[in-house]
Scaffold this motif. Sequence first.
Motif, PDB file in Angstrom:
ATOM      1  N   ALA A 200      -5.970  -1.330   8.286  1.00  0.00           N
ATOM      2  CA  ALA A 200      -5.274  -1.780   7.531  1.00  0.00           C
ATOM      3  C   ALA A 200      -6.531  -2.638   6.752  1.00  0.00           C
ATOM      4  O   ALA A 200      -5.997  -2.523   5.964  1.00  0.00           O
ATOM      5  CB  ALA A 200      -5.321  -3.448   8.694  1.00  0.00           C
TER       6      ALA A 200
ATOM      7  N   SER B 271       0.928  -1.318  -0.037  1.00  0.00           N
ATOM      8  CA  SER B 271      -0.263   0.369   0.248  1.00  0.00           C
ATOM      9  C   SER B 271       0.030   1.293   0.179  1.00  0.00           C
ATOM     10  O   SER B 271       1.891   1.391   0.218  1.00  0.00           O
ATOM     11  CB  SER B 271      -0.742   0.199   1.158  1.00  0.00           C
ATOM     12  OG  SER B 271      -0.379   0.144   2.317  1.00  0.00           O
TER      13      SER B 271
ATOM     14  N   THR C 222      -7.182   0.595  14.740  1.00  0.00           N
ATOM     15  CA  THR C 222      -5.906  -0.088  13.954  1.00  0.00           C
ATOM     16  C   THR C 222      -5.715  -0.940  13.198  1.00  0.00           C
ATOM     17  O   THR C 222      -6.409  -0.826  11.120  1.00  0.00           O
ATOM     18  CB  THR C 222      -5.041  -0.610  15.351  1.00  0.00           C
ATOM     19  OG1 THR C 222      -4.259   0.907  15.815  1.00  0.00           O
ATOM     20  CG2 THR C 222      -3.808  -1.241  14.154  1.00  0.00           C
TER      21      THR C 222
ATOM     22  N   GLY D 228      -1.736 -10.368   6.224  1.00  0.00           N
ATOM     23  CA  GLY D 228      -1.384  -8.559   6.427  1.00  0.00           C
ATOM     24  C   GLY D 228      -0.585  -7.890   7.601  1.00  0.00           C
ATOM     25  O   GLY D 228      -0.727  -8.867   8.856  1.00  0.00           O
ATOM     26  N   GLU D 229       0.244  -7.304   6.939  1.00  0.00           N
ATOM     27  CA  GLU D 229       1.110  -6.259   8.636  1.00  0.00           C
ATOM     28  C   GLU D 229       1.405  -4.888   7.869  1.00  0.00           C
ATOM     29  O   GLU D 229       1.940  -4.040   6.746  1.00  0.00           O
ATOM     30  CB  GLU D 229       2.674  -6.638   8.406  1.00  0.00           C
ATOM     31  CG  GLU D 229       3.330  -6.605   9.414  1.00  0.00           C
ATOM     32  CD  GLU D 229       4.569  -6.994   9.245  1.00  0.00           C
ATOM     33  OE1 GLU D 229       5.017  -7.746  10.779  1.00  0.00           O
ATOM     34  OE2 GLU D 229       5.492  -6.096   8.877  1.00  0.00           O
ATOM     35  N   MET D 230       0.902  -4.083   8.883  1.00  0.00           N
ATOM     36  CA  MET D 230       1.011  -2.668   8.614  1.00  0.00           C
ATOM     37  C   MET D 230       1.743  -2.068  10.188  1.00  0.00           C
ATOM     38  O   MET D 230       2.014  -2.584  10.974  1.00  0.00           O
ATOM     39  CB  MET D 230      -0.921  -1.992   9.335  1.00  0.00           C
ATOM     40  CG  MET D 230      -0.494  -0.748   9.131  1.00  0.00           C
ATOM     41  SD  MET D 230      -2.415   0.081   9.392  1.00  0.00           S
ATOM     42  CE  MET D 230      -2.346  -0.647  11.264  1.00  0.00           C
ATOM     43  N   THR D 231       2.761  -1.550   8.808  1.00  0.00           N
ATOM     44  CA  THR D 231       3.752  -0.595   9.802  1.00  0.00           C
ATOM     45  C   THR D 231       3.722   1.071  10.127  1.00  0.00           C
ATOM     46  O   THR D 231       3.213   1.672   9.465  1.00  0.00           O
ATOM     47  CB  THR D 231       5.187  -1.367   9.221  1.00  0.00           C
ATOM     48  OG1 THR D 231       5.094  -0.684   8.146  1.00  0.00           O
ATOM     49  CG2 THR D 231       5.465  -2.253   9.219  1.00  0.00           C
ATOM     50  N   ASN D 232       4.595   1.429  11.145  1.00  0.00           N
ATOM     51  CA  ASN D 232       4.114   2.188  11.176  1.00  0.00           C
ATOM     52  C   ASN D 232       5.950   3.541  10.322  1.00  0.00           C
ATOM     53  O   ASN D 232       6.028   2.155   9.908  1.00  0.00           O
ATOM     54  CB  ASN D 232       4.373   3.096  12.695  1.00  0.00           C
ATOM     55  CG  ASN D 232       5.870   3.082  13.762  1.00  0.00           C
ATOM     56  OD1 ASN D 232       6.681   2.256  12.629  1.00  0.00           O
ATOM     57  ND2 ASN D 232       5.724   2.909  14.975  1.00  0.00           N
TER      58      ASN D 232
ATOM     59  N   VAL E  82       1.767   5.126   8.600  1.00  0.00           N
ATOM     60  CA  VAL E  82       0.986   4.087   8.472  1.00  0.00           C
ATOM     61  C   VAL E  82       1.315   3.320   7.339  1.00  0.00           C
ATOM     62  O   VAL E  82       0.212   4.104   6.176  1.00  0.00           O
ATOM     63  CB  VAL E  82      -0.037   3.094   9.252  1.00  0.00           C
ATOM     64  CG1 VAL E  82       0.350   3.173  10.652  1.00  0.00           C
ATOM     65  CG2 VAL E  82      -1.114   3.265   9.299  1.00  0.00           C
ATOM     66  N   SER E  83       1.377   1.810   6.960  1.00  0.00           N
ATOM     67  CA  SER E  83       1.496   1.373   5.749  1.00  0.00           C
ATOM     68  C   SER E  83       1.155   0.178   6.181  1.00  0.00           C
ATOM     69  O   SER E  83       1.251  -0.450   6.976  1.00  0.00           O
ATOM     70  CB  SER E  83       2.309   1.382   4.639  1.00  0.00           C
ATOM     71  OG  SER E  83       3.715   1.352   5.189  1.00  0.00           O
ATOM     72  N   ALA E  84       1.108  -0.583   4.837  1.00  0.00           N
ATOM     73  CA  ALA E  84       0.925  -2.143   5.018  1.00  0.00           C
ATOM     74  C   ALA E  84       1.100  -3.138   3.505  1.00  0.00           C
ATOM     75  O   ALA E  84       1.007  -2.407   2.390  1.00  0.00           O
ATOM     76  CB  ALA E  84      -0.813  -1.972   4.832  1.00  0.00           C
TER      77      ALA E  84
ATOM     78  N   PHE F  92      -7.146  -0.512   3.911  1.00  0.00           N
ATOM     79  CA  PHE F  92      -5.368  -0.251   2.603  1.00  0.00           C
ATOM     80  C   PHE F  92      -5.579  -1.173   1.324  1.00  0.00           C
ATOM     81  O   PHE F  92      -5.285  -1.067   0.346  1.00  0.00           O
ATOM     82  CB  PHE F  92      -3.923  -0.714   3.738  1.00  0.00           C
ATOM     83  CG  PHE F  92      -3.762   0.930   4.504  1.00  0.00           C
ATOM     84  CD1 PHE F  92      -3.437   1.613   4.063  1.00  0.00           C
ATOM     85  CD2 PHE F  92      -3.044   0.421   5.216  1.00  0.00           C
ATOM     86  CE1 PHE F  92      -2.573   3.041   4.012  1.00  0.00           C
ATOM     87  CE2 PHE F  92      -2.604   1.668   6.163  1.00  0.00           C
ATOM     88  CZ  PHE F  92      -2.357   2.872   5.466  1.00  0.00           C
TER      89      PHE F  92
END
Length: 153
Positions: free
Chosen positions: A70, A21, A66, A130-134, A105-107, A73
């Motif tokens: 996600a 994303s 949160t 999925g994994e979303m990170t800052n 954030v993005s995923a 995205f």
Amino acid sequence: MPYSYEPHYFEEFDEGQTFESVGRTVTEADFVLHSAFSGDWTELHTNAEYAEESQFGERIAQGPMTFVLATGFVYRCGFLERRVVAFLGMNYMDIPAPVYAGDTVSAVFEVTETRDLSSRDDAGLVVLDGEMTNQDDEPVFAGDMKFLVERRE
């Protein structure tokens, strides 16, 4: 990797395929809108003075917010646009770190399963992990999402 993808039919998903994303900065408006929509006005999310004294030192996003970021995205990437019949749920969801106002954030999503369903000839199951990170590449969400996705006619 591109950040916007063409809509995919069920047959176009392959296990191991990934989608990335764009980023998005979480804003004060996001906090207020989520609280208003969900009815969750817990002080840890809405009272700066209270949250300052917490272990987090400032307000944090609600866990469900949160998750909603996600899922947003997934749809913003475009690969499910006009192809999803239904969101079928999740097998797991983890929120390992808080999201703060001002975080970007993005995923990344990986196809972990595709399956024909004997009950449907018009759609199949696609599971995305999925994994979303800052902005510091710290994970703030991990989970799978199960979708019923249209087949080509």
